[in-house]
Design a protein around this motif. Sequence first.
Motif, PDB file in Angstrom:
ATOM      1  N   PRO A 106       0.720  -1.365   0.074  1.00  0.00           N
ATOM      2  CA  PRO A 106      -0.167  -0.400   0.022  1.00  0.00           C
ATOM      3  C   PRO A 106       0.700   1.021  -0.204  1.00  0.00           C
ATOM      4  CG  PRO A 106      -0.207  -1.312   2.099  1.00  0.00           C
ATOM      5  CD  PRO A 106       0.351  -2.164   0.712  1.00  0.00           C
ATOM      6  N   GLN A 107       2.553   1.492   0.275  1.00  0.00           N
ATOM      7  CA  GLN A 107       2.835   1.979   0.706  1.00  0.00           C
ATOM      8  C   GLN A 107       3.472   2.718  -0.721  1.00  0.00           C
ATOM      9  OE1 GLN A 107       2.676  -0.301   3.440  1.00  0.00           O
ATOM     10  NE2 GLN A 107       1.241   0.997   3.994  1.00  0.00           N
ATOM     11  N   ASN A 125       3.575   1.458  -4.656  1.00  0.00           N
ATOM     12  CA  ASN A 125       3.212   0.366  -6.277  1.00  0.00           C
ATOM     13  C   ASN A 125       4.518   0.426  -6.676  1.00  0.00           C
ATOM     14  OD1 ASN A 125       3.473   2.861  -7.902  1.00  0.00           O
ATOM     15  ND2 ASN A 125       1.377   3.368  -7.164  1.00  0.00           N
ATOM     16  N   GLU A 126       4.088  -0.855  -7.976  1.00  0.00           N
ATOM     17  CA  GLU A 126       5.021  -1.186  -8.869  1.00  0.00           C
ATOM     18  C   GLU A 126       5.686  -0.112  -9.623  1.00  0.00           C
ATOM     19  OE1 GLU A 126       4.403  -3.103 -12.692  1.00  0.00           O
ATOM     20  OE2 GLU A 126       4.183  -4.759 -11.623  1.00  0.00           O
ATOM     21  N   ALA A 127       5.128   1.077 -10.274  1.00  0.00           N
ATOM     22  CA  ALA A 127       5.255   2.538 -10.770  1.00  0.00           C
ATOM     23  C   ALA A 127       6.383   3.095 -10.390  1.00  0.00           C
ATOM     24  CB  ALA A 127       4.473   3.228 -11.261  1.00  0.00           C
ATOM     25  N   GLN A 128       5.702   3.154  -8.392  1.00  0.00           N
ATOM     26  CA  GLN A 128       6.842   3.826  -7.510  1.00  0.00           C
ATOM     27  C   GLN A 128       8.662   3.064  -7.090  1.00  0.00           C
ATOM     28  OE1 GLN A 128       4.213   3.663  -4.362  1.00  0.00           O
ATOM     29  NE2 GLN A 128       3.920   6.575  -5.323  1.00  0.00           N
ATOM     30  N   ALA A 129       8.034   1.800  -7.572  1.00  0.00           N
ATOM     31  CA  ALA A 129       9.337   0.772  -7.755  1.00  0.00           C
ATOM     32  C   ALA A 129      10.028   1.038  -7.799  1.00  0.00           C
ATOM     33  CB  ALA A 129       8.851  -0.897  -7.000  1.00  0.00           C
ATOM     34  N   ARG A 130       9.840   0.872  -9.784  1.00  0.00           N
ATOM     35  CA  ARG A 130      10.602   0.741 -10.560  1.00  0.00           C
ATOM     36  C   ARG A 130      11.211   2.334 -10.655  1.00  0.00           C
ATOM     37  NH1 ARG A 130      10.097  -1.702 -15.120  1.00  0.00           N
ATOM     38  NH2 ARG A 130       8.369  -2.664 -15.142  1.00  0.00           N
ATOM     39  N   GLU A 131      10.347   3.561 -10.128  1.00  0.00           N
ATOM     40  CA  GLU A 131      11.189   4.733 -10.518  1.00  0.00           C
ATOM     41  C   GLU A 131      12.032   5.001  -9.293  1.00  0.00           C
ATOM     42  OE1 GLU A 131      10.092   9.484 -10.040  1.00  0.00           O
ATOM     43  OE2 GLU A 131       8.353   7.802  -9.579  1.00  0.00           O
TER      44      GLU A 131
END
Length: 462
Positions: free
Chosen positions: A328-329, A331-337
């Motif tokens: 919840p903290q 998402n996949e896009a944020q992790a990739r960035e």
Amino acid sequence: MDMTLSKARGALVLSGIGALVAAWGQPADAQGLQLPPARTITAPATPPSGAAGAQRAADFIVAVVNSEPITNNEVRAQAQRLAQQLAQARRPAPSQAELGRAVLERLITEKAQLQLARESGIRIDNLAVDQAEQSVAQQNKIDVPELRKRLAQDGISLAPYRESLRDQLALMRLREREVDARVRVSDLEVDQFMREQAANPQAGAQQINIAQILVAVPENATPEQTAALQAKAQTALQRARANEDFAVLARELSDAPDRANGGQLGLRSQDRLPPLFLEATEGLAAGGVAGPVRSGAGFHVIKVLEKSAAGMTVTQQRARHILLRSSPQINEAQAREKLSEFKRLVESGQADFAALARANSQDASASQGGDLGWANPGQFVPEFEQVMNALQPGQISEPLVSRFGMHLIQLQERRIAALSRLEQMEVVRNQLRDKKLDEAFALWVQEVRGRAFVEFREPVQL
């Protein structure tokens, strides 16, 4: 060992198309090598969203499997896709009647398995489908938006496509649970196999590590274009025989995806190499170069890097990684960035990979700076290992998705290592288990098909 490092039995399961292609002979992929067994995911055969309205209006039921229908349009869609694949692989197509029967039988078998999966309580969540879609995109060396764009261009709607991925995942889990539990390899079987190999070294396939330079020839190339490409391959051969670095030549001249790895295919047994390559390198010692040889993909220049007795040596790799799991903290896009920023910092010398791993990785290896230690082939999940194999020592991958989350990988070292007696036994055990799994899977498919009530209605019309 952490789950991230555990080996999964295959990646995902091919839809009926892949298995049917195999039935008419293995097509060559872009590298001139055989396609892998039907355990990798591919774009499922879904009816085009722009199919003619007249065809849909004329659709009818051709068979019923345990009260669940199969329509003529379902058979037609998969048959058309199979015919296209056979044509691209330059394989002779069966007759329309034979093609229709084979596709229908495959759909019956698959539908019976999916029904069993539902009855067994197997459910595939959206996150797993997202990861499968990402895996398809990675295999095609594109991102998910580009994959969806190409699907739309081919007239394939996203929702049915994702449902097909969901079905393939369900089949994979069902088969792992139903089939894997049946297979056991005893120490006695391993000892007997190793004694037979020791008594007759020729009985065990020799392992070969080769590298290639592929000069691809387009499907509709003119004789003039073909001649020019053959001349390019001949030049590559001459430069390789003049002792130029083959890995550098591969990265410069090869059209194959493995060019990033210097064209290396990795140490593998003879039965895992195309006969064309074996014939070209027969009698060559390590360091020998052959070619150009012609395949359906183009012209190949081949170098023998290593030959060894089966199971005695293996190419080991040492890598480290940073794993970020979706939550919840984040998402996949944020992790990739975030991982992309880590890569930029390390490559610019502003940060240390190990320090970033200790501070951020959500994996048991974090305390070791992400170090995964020396690993044998097959130790990692396929989607992780595929990316790692393409790296050069010191190189950092782009962020990649596995079934466990988002990874950033740095390959540290690669070496050829002799296997201990225990490691050799484990290699043999895996080989014997794979063989038994194939046999058990074929038997299980027959059992599931045999238990299904099938009512044939109308003849298939392609």
